[in-house]
Design a protein around this motif. Sequence first.
Motif, mmCIF file in Angstrom:
data_model
loop_
_atom_site.group_PDB
_atom_site.id
_atom_site.type_symbol
_atom_site.label_atom_id
_atom_site.label_comp_id
_atom_site.label_asym_id
_atom_site.label_seq_id
_atom_site.Cartn_x
_atom_site.Cartn_y
_atom_site.Cartn_z
ATOM 1 N N THR A 90 0.835 -1.208 0.000
ATOM 2 C CA THR A 90 0.000 0.000 0.000
ATOM 3 C C THR A 90 0.868 1.256 0.000
ATOM 4 O O THR A 90 0.649 2.179 -0.792
ATOM 5 C CB THR A 90 -0.932 0.006 1.226
ATOM 6 N N GLN A 91 1.855 1.298 0.890
ATOM 7 C CA GLN A 91 2.708 2.482 1.012
ATOM 8 C C GLN A 91 3.569 2.697 -0.242
ATOM 9 O O GLN A 91 3.685 3.818 -0.740
ATOM 10 C CB GLN A 91 3.598 2.373 2.250
ATOM 11 N N LEU A 92 4.152 1.618 -0.738
ATOM 12 C CA LEU A 92 5.038 1.754 -1.902
ATOM 13 C C LEU A 92 4.257 2.081 -3.172
ATOM 14 O O LEU A 92 4.739 2.826 -4.024
ATOM 15 C CB LEU A 92 5.891 0.502 -2.069
ATOM 16 N N GLN A 93 3.047 1.562 -3.291
ATOM 17 C CA GLN A 93 2.219 1.918 -4.444
ATOM 18 C C GLN A 93 1.789 3.380 -4.383
ATOM 19 O O GLN A 93 1.739 4.055 -5.409
ATOM 20 C CB GLN A 93 1.003 0.996 -4.544
ATOM 21 N N HIS A 94 1.506 3.871 -3.181
ATOM 22 C CA HIS A 94 1.167 5.293 -3.053
ATOM 23 C C HIS A 94 2.374 6.152 -3.413
ATOM 24 O O HIS A 94 2.242 7.177 -4.091
ATOM 25 C CB HIS A 94 0.657 5.607 -1.640
ATOM 26 N N ALA A 95 3.557 5.729 -2.976
ATOM 27 C CA ALA A 95 4.784 6.451 -3.339
ATOM 28 C C ALA A 95 4.955 6.473 -4.856
ATOM 29 O O ALA A 95 5.309 7.508 -5.432
ATOM 30 C CB ALA A 95 5.994 5.804 -2.665
ATOM 31 N N GLN A 96 4.684 5.350 -5.511
ATOM 32 C CA GLN A 96 4.775 5.301 -6.975
ATOM 33 C C GLN A 96 3.807 6.280 -7.616
ATOM 34 O O GLN A 96 4.146 6.941 -8.609
ATOM 35 C CB GLN A 96 4.481 3.890 -7.471
ATOM 36 N N SER A 97 2.618 6.396 -7.061
ATOM 37 C CA SER A 97 1.627 7.342 -7.590
ATOM 38 C C SER A 97 2.119 8.776 -7.468
ATOM 39 O O SER A 97 1.917 9.597 -8.374
ATOM 40 C CB SER A 97 0.289 7.190 -6.863
ATOM 41 N N ILE A 98 2.753 9.082 -6.357
ATOM 42 C CA ILE A 98 3.284 10.435 -6.171
ATOM 43 C C ILE A 98 4.399 10.707 -7.171
ATOM 44 O O ILE A 98 4.447 11.785 -7.783
ATOM 45 C CB ILE A 98 3.767 10.644 -4.724
ATOM 46 N N VAL A 99 5.287 9.741 -7.360
ATOM 47 C CA VAL A 99 6.369 9.918 -8.335
ATOM 48 C C VAL A 99 5.775 10.117 -9.731
ATOM 49 O O VAL A 99 6.247 10.972 -10.492
ATOM 50 C CB VAL A 99 7.353 8.729 -8.305
ATOM 51 N N ALA A 100 4.736 9.382 -10.068
ATOM 52 C CA ALA A 100 4.081 9.550 -11.369
ATOM 53 C C ALA A 100 3.519 10.960 -11.507
ATOM 54 O O ALA A 100 3.627 11.589 -12.573
ATOM 55 C CB ALA A 100 2.979 8.503 -11.550
ATOM 56 N N GLU A 101 2.931 11.471 -10.449
ATOM 57 C CA GLU A 101 2.384 12.832 -10.475
ATOM 58 C C GLU A 101 3.504 13.870 -10.617
ATOM 59 O O GLU A 101 3.386 14.825 -11.389
ATOM 60 C CB GLU A 101 1.578 13.100 -9.203
ATOM 61 N N LEU A 102 4.587 13.672 -9.877
ATOM 62 C CA LEU A 102 5.725 14.589 -9.996
ATOM 63 C C LEU A 102 6.292 14.559 -11.413
ATOM 64 O O LEU A 102 6.605 15.599 -11.990
ATOM 65 C CB LEU A 102 6.813 14.216 -8.981
ATOM 66 N N ASN A 103 6.406 13.385 -11.973
ATOM 67 C CA ASN A 103 6.918 13.229 -13.333
ATOM 68 C C ASN A 103 6.003 13.922 -14.342
ATOM 69 O O ASN A 103 6.474 14.613 -15.240
ATOM 70 C CB ASN A 103 7.082 11.747 -13.663
ATOM 71 N N ALA A 104 4.708 13.735 -14.184
ATOM 72 C CA ALA A 104 3.745 14.337 -15.104
ATOM 73 C C ALA A 104 3.744 15.865 -15.021
ATOM 74 O O ALA A 104 3.415 16.538 -16.001
ATOM 75 C CB ALA A 104 2.343 13.795 -14.816
ATOM 76 N N SER A 105 4.130 16.386 -13.874
ATOM 77 C CA SER A 105 4.103 17.842 -13.700
ATOM 78 C C SER A 105 5.348 18.537 -14.238
ATOM 79 O O SER A 105 5.387 19.759 -14.315
ATOM 80 C CB SER A 105 3.927 18.195 -12.214
ATOM 81 N N LEU A 106 6.353 17.751 -14.623
ATOM 82 C CA LEU A 106 7.575 18.363 -15.162
ATOM 83 C C LEU A 106 7.288 19.056 -16.482
ATOM 84 O O LEU A 106 6.560 18.545 -17.316
ATOM 85 C CB LEU A 106 8.655 17.303 -15.387
ATOM 86 N N THR A 107 7.909 20.193 -16.659
ATOM 87 C CA THR A 107 7.794 20.914 -17.916
ATOM 88 C C THR A 107 9.152 20.911 -18.602
ATOM 89 O O THR A 107 10.182 21.084 -17.957
ATOM 90 C CB THR A 107 7.290 22.353 -17.695
ATOM 91 N N ASP A 108 9.156 20.698 -19.893
ATOM 92 C CA ASP A 108 10.406 20.668 -20.637
ATOM 93 C C ASP A 108 11.016 22.059 -20.804
ATOM 94 O O ASP A 108 12.125 22.183 -21.316
ATOM 95 C CB ASP A 108 10.199 19.997 -22.000
#
Length: 128
Positions: A53-71
């Motif tokens: 549960t905890q590691l999957q939530h961490a993965q979701s946060i990393v995905a959100e951080l990645n998606a928010s990056l601007t080139d």
Amino acid sequence: MNAALKAQQRYRDDAILSAAPERLLTMLYDRLLLDIERGEAALRRGDWSESSTQLQHAQSIVAELNASLTDAWDGAGQLRAVYTFLTQTLIGANIGRDPERAHACLEIVAPLRVAWHTASESLVARRA
């Protein structure tokens, strides 16, 4: 859910919805670090459900951080590579039930969290 818990949840929701972008980023990093710490601890005690549960939530946060990056930012490519590594390592920690992989993620996220908090504080100070 009782009234006190509903009020607490509403307060948290309002804090998130009204937060400045730099504050949202630091909140995500705070939670990411907490999730990885909790996931590692659960792995070490053999609580596979909680660690997942905890590691999957961490993965979701990393995905959100990645998606928010601007080139538009020069460092986006390097940070995206870090996020890719974190995602792969978090998945590996979860599947392999490996607390050392989770700990390796902690060692990456902790200084990034500090750096983003410092940058956020600097931005706030410049506005004042």
